[in-house]
Enzyme design. Sequence first.
Site, PDB file in Angstrom:
ATOM      1  N   ASP A 180      -8.341 -22.773  57.389  1.00 14.55           N
ATOM      2  CA  ASP A 180      -7.854 -23.051  56.034  1.00 14.55           C
ATOM      3  C   ASP A 180      -8.884 -23.851  55.242  1.00 14.55           C
ATOM      4  O   ASP A 180      -9.798 -24.441  55.817  1.00 14.55           O
ATOM      5  CB  ASP A 180      -6.516 -23.820  56.073  1.00 14.55           C
ATOM      6  CG  ASP A 180      -6.539 -25.022  57.018  1.00 14.55           C
ATOM      7  OD1 ASP A 180      -7.638 -25.422  57.461  1.00 14.55           O
ATOM      8  OD2 ASP A 180      -5.472 -25.566  57.308  1.00 14.55           O
ATOM      9  N   ASN A 222       3.970 -33.387  57.509  1.00 17.14           N
ATOM     10  CA  ASN A 222       5.196 -32.741  57.023  1.00 17.14           C
ATOM     11  C   ASN A 222       5.545 -31.501  57.857  1.00 17.14           C
ATOM     12  O   ASN A 222       6.345 -30.679  57.446  1.00 17.14           O
ATOM     13  CB  ASN A 222       5.032 -32.341  55.543  1.00 17.14           C
ATOM     14  CG  ASN A 222       3.869 -31.376  55.339  1.00 17.14           C
ATOM     15  OD1 ASN A 222       3.157 -31.042  56.292  1.00 17.14           O
ATOM     16  ND2 ASN A 222       3.671 -30.918  54.125  1.00 17.14           N
ATOM     17  N   HIS A 281       3.416 -29.092  58.688  1.00 22.95           N
ATOM     18  CA  HIS A 281       2.640 -27.880  58.386  1.00 22.95           C
ATOM     19  C   HIS A 281       1.711 -27.481  59.536  1.00 22.95           C
ATOM     20  O   HIS A 281       1.318 -28.310  60.358  1.00 22.95           O
ATOM     21  CB  HIS A 281       1.869 -28.010  57.056  1.00 22.95           C
ATOM     22  CG  HIS A 281       0.700 -28.939  57.060  1.00 22.95           C
ATOM     23  ND1 HIS A 281       0.326 -29.664  55.949  1.00 22.95           N
ATOM     24  CD2 HIS A 281      -0.202 -29.254  58.019  1.00 22.95           C
ATOM     25  CE1 HIS A 281      -0.751 -30.372  56.230  1.00 22.95           C
ATOM     26  NE2 HIS A 281      -1.090 -30.142  57.491  1.00 22.95           N
ATOM     27  N   GLU A 284       2.804 -24.780  54.511  1.00 26.78           N
ATOM     28  CA  GLU A 284       3.625 -25.933  54.154  1.00 26.78           C
ATOM     29  C   GLU A 284       5.111 -25.634  54.381  1.00 26.78           C
ATOM     30  O   GLU A 284       5.489 -24.469  54.590  1.00 26.78           O
ATOM     31  CB  GLU A 284       3.382 -26.253  52.673  1.00 26.78           C
ATOM     32  CG  GLU A 284       1.960 -26.715  52.360  1.00 26.78           C
ATOM     33  CD  GLU A 284       1.731 -28.183  52.668  1.00 26.78           C
ATOM     34  OE1 GLU A 284       1.972 -28.602  53.816  1.00 26.78           O
ATOM     35  OE2 GLU A 284       1.299 -28.917  51.765  1.00 26.78           O
TER      36      GLU A 284
HETATM   37  C1  F6R Z   1      -6.577 -28.500  59.024  1.00 31.97           C
HETATM   38  C2  F6R Z   1      -5.221 -28.036  59.289  1.00 31.97           C
HETATM   39  C3  F6R Z   1      -4.065 -28.989  59.259  1.00 31.97           C
HETATM   40  C4  F6R Z   1      -4.227 -30.122  60.276  1.00 31.97           C
HETATM   41  C5  F6R Z   1      -3.020 -31.046  60.262  1.00 31.97           C
HETATM   42  C6  F6R Z   1      -3.232 -32.246  61.147  1.00 31.97           C
HETATM   43  O1  F6R Z   1      -7.488 -27.442  59.188  1.00 31.97           O
HETATM   44  O2  F6R Z   1      -5.039 -26.882  59.504  1.00 31.97           O
HETATM   45  O3  F6R Z   1      -2.880 -28.288  59.532  1.00 31.97           O
HETATM   46  O4  F6R Z   1      -4.387 -29.575  61.546  1.00 31.97           O
HETATM   47  O5  F6R Z   1      -2.779 -31.500  58.964  1.00 31.97           O
HETATM   48  O6  F6R Z   1      -4.277 -33.001  60.633  1.00 31.97           O
HETATM   49  P1  F6R Z   1      -4.878 -34.269  61.392  1.00 31.97           P
HETATM   50  O7  F6R Z   1      -5.454 -33.762  62.662  1.00 31.97           O
HETATM   51  O8  F6R Z   1      -5.925 -34.817  60.474  1.00 31.97           O
HETATM   52  O9  F6R Z   1      -3.725 -35.196  61.623  1.00 31.97           O
END
Ligand code: F6R
Length: 258
Positions: A80, A149, A151, A156
């Site tokens: 992403d 959240n 995701h 989302e």
């Molecule tokens: C980023 C992504 C997000 C993160 C998630 C956790 O490429 O796909 O879904 O994996 O927000 O982020 P961290 O590891 O920073 O807590």
Amino acid sequence: MMSTVQDAGVAHMPRITVVEAYDGLSQRAADVVAEVLGEKPDAVVTLPTGETPSGMYKELVRRITSKELDFSRAQFFCLDDYLGSTPEDDASLTRWLRSEFLVPGNLPEGNIHYMPTTAEDPDVAAAGFDREIAELGGFDLAVVGLGPNGHIGFNEPGSLPTDPTRVVDLEEATLSQSAAYWDGKATIPTQAMTTGLGTILKSRRIVLIVSGKRKAEIVRAALEGPSTSDVPGSWLRQAGNRLEVILDREAASLLTIK
Ligand code: F6R
């Protein structure tokens, strides 16, 4: 030390691996990547950005540099990024990925599939991204993290388990999480392009990595709550034993299945 809380003894259940601390999570995630590439050197993989996978990337780079691991034939798909962002922008997940992994891991540029975030028609480009993955036989491995959240990628709340790769609006929680990556100094676009949950769920193997106490509640919701669009991570359970969840003790602390 590693314990399997809920093993794949039950064929349709995800495997939940709880390790003592963050380092164990990084090692286990790197082990799975190595296992997949050991079985299929030209595997099609997608790996996430963010705080959680940092240790995994350090370990992967170490193994690649010491020639324990050959990543040179793998097809790498970005998971992403923000819509319209380029690696020259302050807020760019692709730039982060390049500096943490793609460059030090010496991945051949021709094997890297970037998110088409600057395409003239992002919807058409997103569909093309899914087509490219399908033409290569689908993901052999998708490693994903869990957002505050719930995701997955940037799928989302509101996302469906059938959703394709597409443009999405980012929630406030995700925007502040993203702002923190760059100490609040970068402007975060309010839209992103994400690999769809539907695309991720077709992977032959899925690994969800989550660390820390602050994620314990959302981990509980994703693994033990109802399967719901309110918590997109809960849809991952549909993958059954193709899914391994790797948690450190703190992230697993609110689970009742122990
Ligand atoms: C980023 C992504 C997000 C993160 C998630 C956790 O490429 O796909 O879904 O994996 O927000 O982020 P961290 O590891 O920073 O807590």
